[in-house]
Design a protein around this motif. Structure first.
Motif, PDB file in Angstrom:
ATOM      1  N   ASP A  74      61.052  38.383  -3.924  1.00 48.97           N
ATOM      2  CA  ASP A  74      60.092  37.963  -5.070  1.00 48.97           C
ATOM      3  C   ASP A  74      58.779  37.101  -4.138  1.00 48.97           C
ATOM      4  O   ASP A  74      59.125  36.591  -3.321  1.00 48.97           O
ATOM      5  N   PRO A  75      57.710  37.673  -4.269  1.00 51.43           N
ATOM      6  CA  PRO A  75      56.487  37.334  -3.558  1.00 51.43           C
ATOM      7  C   PRO A  75      56.335  35.960  -3.957  1.00 51.43           C
ATOM      8  O   PRO A  75      55.422  35.154  -2.977  1.00 51.43           O
ATOM      9  N   GLU A  76      56.681  35.258  -5.043  1.00 56.71           N
ATOM     10  CA  GLU A  76      56.600  33.953  -5.519  1.00 56.71           C
ATOM     11  C   GLU A  76      57.380  32.921  -4.710  1.00 56.71           C
ATOM     12  O   GLU A  76      56.877  31.743  -4.256  1.00 56.71           O
ATOM     13  N   ARG A  77      58.598  33.214  -4.462  1.00 55.32           N
ATOM     14  CA  ARG A  77      59.466  32.469  -3.825  1.00 55.32           C
ATOM     15  C   ARG A  77      60.806  33.113  -3.466  1.00 55.32           C
ATOM     16  O   ARG A  77      60.964  34.315  -3.978  1.00 55.32           O
ATOM     17  N   TYR A  78      61.683  32.614  -2.709  1.00 57.11           N
ATOM     18  CA  TYR A  78      62.920  33.353  -2.306  1.00 57.11           C
ATOM     19  C   TYR A  78      63.664  33.557  -3.523  1.00 57.11           C
ATOM     20  O   TYR A  78      63.560  32.925  -4.566  1.00 57.11           O
ATOM     21  N   ARG A  79      64.504  34.753  -3.308  1.00 53.44           N
ATOM     22  CA  ARG A  79      65.153  35.137  -4.578  1.00 53.44           C
ATOM     23  C   ARG A  79      66.569  35.095  -4.619  1.00 53.44           C
ATOM     24  O   ARG A  79      67.015  35.472  -3.327  1.00 53.44           O
ATOM     25  N   GLN A  80      67.323  34.805  -5.562  1.00 46.50           N
ATOM     26  CA  GLN A  80      68.849  34.578  -5.512  1.00 46.50           C
ATOM     27  C   GLN A  80      69.354  35.791  -6.296  1.00 46.50           C
ATOM     28  O   GLN A  80      68.838  35.844  -7.456  1.00 46.50           O
ATOM     29  N   HIS A  81      70.085  36.577  -5.589  1.00 43.29           N
ATOM     30  CA  HIS A  81      70.910  37.563  -6.595  1.00 43.29           C
ATOM     31  C   HIS A  81      72.510  36.955  -6.660  1.00 43.29           C
ATOM     32  O   HIS A  81      73.167  37.173  -5.551  1.00 43.29           O
ATOM     33  N   LEU A  82      72.929  36.936  -7.635  1.00 37.65           N
ATOM     34  CA  LEU A  82      74.272  36.586  -8.007  1.00 37.65           C
ATOM     35  C   LEU A  82      75.031  37.954  -7.820  1.00 37.65           C
ATOM     36  O   LEU A  82      74.975  38.618  -8.766  1.00 37.65           O
ATOM     37  N   LEU A  83      75.965  37.919  -6.711  1.00 37.09           N
ATOM     38  CA  LEU A  83      76.710  38.979  -6.491  1.00 37.09           C
ATOM     39  C   LEU A  83      78.027  39.019  -7.291  1.00 37.09           C
ATOM     40  O   LEU A  83      78.812  40.077  -7.718  1.00 37.09           O
TER      41      LEU A  83
END
Length: 201
Positions: A74-83
């Motif tokens: 995400d260009p705005e902030r680090y991104r979290q993907h729940l796996l």
């Protein structure tokens, strides 16, 4: 003045859990089964984190661990993907995707955690909290260690003593896999507190 600690997630530092595309590859399913076995032993947090780290390490860097969507930033902030979030809330698996320069606030965690670098490298600064040295004084943070964690590296920790900041100091994207002893699908984040305190660096 009392220490300033935020007990809730700071939006810019703690993105909500999100998923995109297929949630499970065959390799991820195998990793989840291995983690389930390790957590199911019912050991204390530190040895549990050690065992989970042993299970995670062989999968780091494998092209078939994550889908392309699970590696999107995400260009705005680090991104979290729940796996994965275990049905009984015993653990969760998350992919964090960092574009160059993205970072967390200084924070600690709700549970034990294991992190492994899947792609690129992560920079980390660890801190110790010093209490106020006089009545009316203010607590402060002291940096205790700086680490650069390359692809394939694994580390684990459990509260207390888990205060740190993480960032992508490299020129390319970084992806890390995090396993938490908590239900991130319910909590939205592994962060217990964000620290807004003086620090020595």
């Amino acid at each position: 003045m009392a220490a300033s600690l935020s007990s809730t997630a700071h939006p810019a530092a703690l993105p909500a859990a999100r998923t995109a595309g297929p949630r499970t590859t065959g390799r991820l399913a195998a990793l989840v089964a291995d983690i389930r076995e390790a957590v199911g032993r019912g050991l204390p947090p530190d040895p549990t984190a050690y065992l989970v780290g042993e299970k995670l390490a062989p999968h780091l860097g494998a092209a078939d661990l994550l889908t392309p969507e699970q590696c999107e930033g995400d260009p705005e902030r680090y991104r979290q993907h729940l796996l994965h979030a275990e049905a009984d809330g015993g653990f969760s698996v998350v992919a964090l995707v960092w574009l160059p320069g993205q970072r967390t606030s200084v924070h600690d965690h709700v549970s034990w955690c294991v992190t492994g670098v899947h792609e690129g490298e992560e920079h980390e600064r660890r801190y110790r909290l010093l209490p106020a040295d006089s009545p009316g004084g203010r607590a402060r943070l002291v940096a205790t260690e700086d680490a650069v964690n390359p692809q394939g590296s694994v580390c684990g920790f459990a509260p207390p003593g888990d205060i740190h900041r993480v960032w992508n100091g490299g020129p390319g994207k970084a992806v890390s896999i995090h396993v938490y002893g908590a239900d991130i699908s319910r909590l939205g984040s592994s962060v217990r507190r964000v620290y807004d305190l003086p620090s020595d660096r």
